[in-house]
Design a protein around this motif. Structure first.
Motif, mmCIF file in Angstrom:
data_model
loop_
_atom_site.group_PDB
_atom_site.id
_atom_site.type_symbol
_atom_site.label_atom_id
_atom_site.label_comp_id
_atom_site.label_asym_id
_atom_site.label_seq_id
_atom_site.Cartn_x
_atom_site.Cartn_y
_atom_site.Cartn_z
ATOM 1 N N ASP A 1 8.631 2.580 -17.863
ATOM 2 C CA ASP A 1 9.175 1.389 -18.509
ATOM 3 C C ASP A 1 10.700 1.389 -18.492
ATOM 4 O OD1 ASP A 1 8.885 -1.027 -20.332
ATOM 5 O OD2 ASP A 1 10.063 0.323 -21.606
ATOM 6 N N ALA A 2 11.311 2.526 -18.763
ATOM 7 C CA ALA A 2 12.776 2.609 -18.755
ATOM 8 C C ALA A 2 13.319 2.303 -17.363
ATOM 9 C CB ALA A 2 13.227 3.992 -19.222
ATOM 10 N N TYR A 3 12.686 2.850 -16.331
ATOM 11 C CA TYR A 3 13.125 2.630 -14.954
ATOM 12 C C TYR A 3 12.998 1.157 -14.567
ATOM 13 C CZ TYR A 3 13.611 3.296 -9.928
ATOM 14 O OH TYR A 3 14.041 3.233 -8.632
ATOM 15 N N LYS A 4 11.828 0.587 -14.806
ATOM 16 C CA LYS A 4 11.583 -0.813 -14.427
ATOM 17 C C LYS A 4 12.452 -1.777 -15.235
ATOM 18 C CE LYS A 4 8.688 -0.743 -11.115
ATOM 19 N NZ LYS A 4 9.120 -1.212 -9.806
ATOM 20 N N THR A 5 12.683 -1.486 -16.496
ATOM 21 C CA THR A 5 13.523 -2.346 -17.315
ATOM 22 C C THR A 5 14.967 -2.313 -16.827
ATOM 23 O OG1 THR A 5 12.084 -2.032 -19.228
ATOM 24 C CG2 THR A 5 14.318 -2.809 -19.668
ATOM 25 N N ALA A 6 15.470 -1.136 -16.462
ATOM 26 C CA ALA A 6 16.834 -1.040 -15.930
ATOM 27 C C ALA A 6 16.948 -1.842 -14.631
ATOM 28 C CB ALA A 6 17.214 0.417 -15.696
ATOM 29 N N GLU A 7 15.934 -1.756 -13.771
ATOM 30 C CA GLU A 7 15.940 -2.553 -12.540
ATOM 31 C C GLU A 7 15.966 -4.042 -12.858
ATOM 32 O OE1 GLU A 7 12.520 -1.324 -10.261
ATOM 33 O OE2 GLU A 7 13.785 -0.061 -8.990
ATOM 34 N N ARG A 8 15.150 -4.462 -13.838
ATOM 35 C CA ARG A 8 15.095 -5.883 -14.210
ATOM 36 C C ARG A 8 16.434 -6.350 -14.781
ATOM 37 N NH1 ARG A 8 14.358 -8.010 -18.902
ATOM 38 N NH2 ARG A 8 13.391 -6.182 -19.820
ATOM 39 N N ILE A 9 17.052 -5.519 -15.610
ATOM 40 C CA ILE A 9 18.356 -5.869 -16.184
ATOM 41 C C ILE A 9 19.380 -6.048 -15.067
ATOM 42 C CG2 ILE A 9 20.282 -4.933 -17.537
ATOM 43 C CD1 ILE A 9 18.140 -3.658 -19.389
ATOM 44 N N ASN A 10 19.370 -5.150 -14.091
ATOM 45 C CA ASN A 10 20.305 -5.256 -12.971
ATOM 46 C C ASN A 10 20.038 -6.496 -12.133
ATOM 47 O OD1 ASN A 10 21.543 -2.908 -13.746
ATOM 48 N ND2 ASN A 10 20.392 -1.626 -12.329
ATOM 49 N N ARG A 11 18.764 -6.791 -11.887
ATOM 50 C CA ARG A 11 18.397 -7.969 -11.100
ATOM 51 C C ARG A 11 18.838 -9.252 -11.806
ATOM 52 N NH1 ARG A 11 13.605 -6.291 -10.243
ATOM 53 N NH2 ARG A 11 12.626 -7.364 -11.985
ATOM 54 N N GLU A 12 18.628 -9.314 -13.117
ATOM 55 C CA GLU A 12 19.016 -10.505 -13.876
ATOM 56 C C GLU A 12 20.524 -10.663 -13.949
ATOM 57 O OE1 GLU A 12 17.058 -10.077 -17.630
ATOM 58 O OE2 GLU A 12 15.094 -10.605 -16.800
ATOM 59 N N PRO B 1 18.789 2.878 -13.133
ATOM 60 C CA PRO B 1 17.374 3.162 -13.404
ATOM 61 C C PRO B 1 17.050 4.655 -13.419
ATOM 62 C CG PRO B 1 17.581 1.424 -11.774
ATOM 63 C CD PRO B 1 18.958 1.970 -11.990
ATOM 64 N N GLY B 2 17.711 5.436 -12.563
ATOM 65 C CA GLY B 2 17.469 6.872 -12.525
ATOM 66 C C GLY B 2 17.869 7.551 -13.819
ATOM 67 N N ILE B 3 19.016 7.167 -14.342
ATOM 68 C CA ILE B 3 19.472 7.745 -15.614
ATOM 69 C C ILE B 3 18.513 7.355 -16.738
ATOM 70 C CG2 ILE B 3 21.271 7.643 -17.386
ATOM 71 C CD1 ILE B 3 23.318 7.560 -15.119
ATOM 72 N N ALA B 4 18.067 6.105 -16.738
ATOM 73 C CA ALA B 4 17.134 5.643 -17.768
ATOM 74 C C ALA B 4 15.846 6.460 -17.729
ATOM 75 C CB ALA B 4 16.838 4.158 -17.586
ATOM 76 N N ALA B 5 15.329 6.697 -16.526
ATOM 77 C CA ALA B 5 14.088 7.464 -16.396
ATOM 78 C C ALA B 5 14.296 8.919 -16.814
ATOM 79 C CB ALA B 5 13.571 7.389 -14.966
#
Length: 77
Positions: free
Chosen positions: A61-72, A4-8
């Protein structure tokens, strides 16, 4: 796994790049186009409001989406 950090940070340096990193190519291109239009709108002053909003929204959005991808992906294992 997406960081998520890299995405942000990618979205910090260039709007839409974090979404592309997350694999959301269409969304990333949409952010790039919207940001470009917003920068052009600075000539009529409204861009001074829309550009920072798009920039911050893109990072969030990039940060939260990366978190969601990891969670899924971790839930699927």
């Amino acid at each position: 796994m997406k960081n998520p950090g890299i995405a942000a940070v990618l979205s910090f340096f260039f709007a839409g790049l974090g979404q592309i990193y997350n694999g959301q190519i269409g969304k990333g291109i949409g952010f790039i186009v919207a940001y470009f239009i917003s920068v052009l709108l600075m000539f009529v002053l409204i861009g001074f409001i829309t550009t920072p909003i798009l920039w911050i929204w893109g990072m969030y959005d990039a940060y939260k989406t990366a978190e969601r991808i990891n969670r899924e992906s971790s839930g699927a294992l």
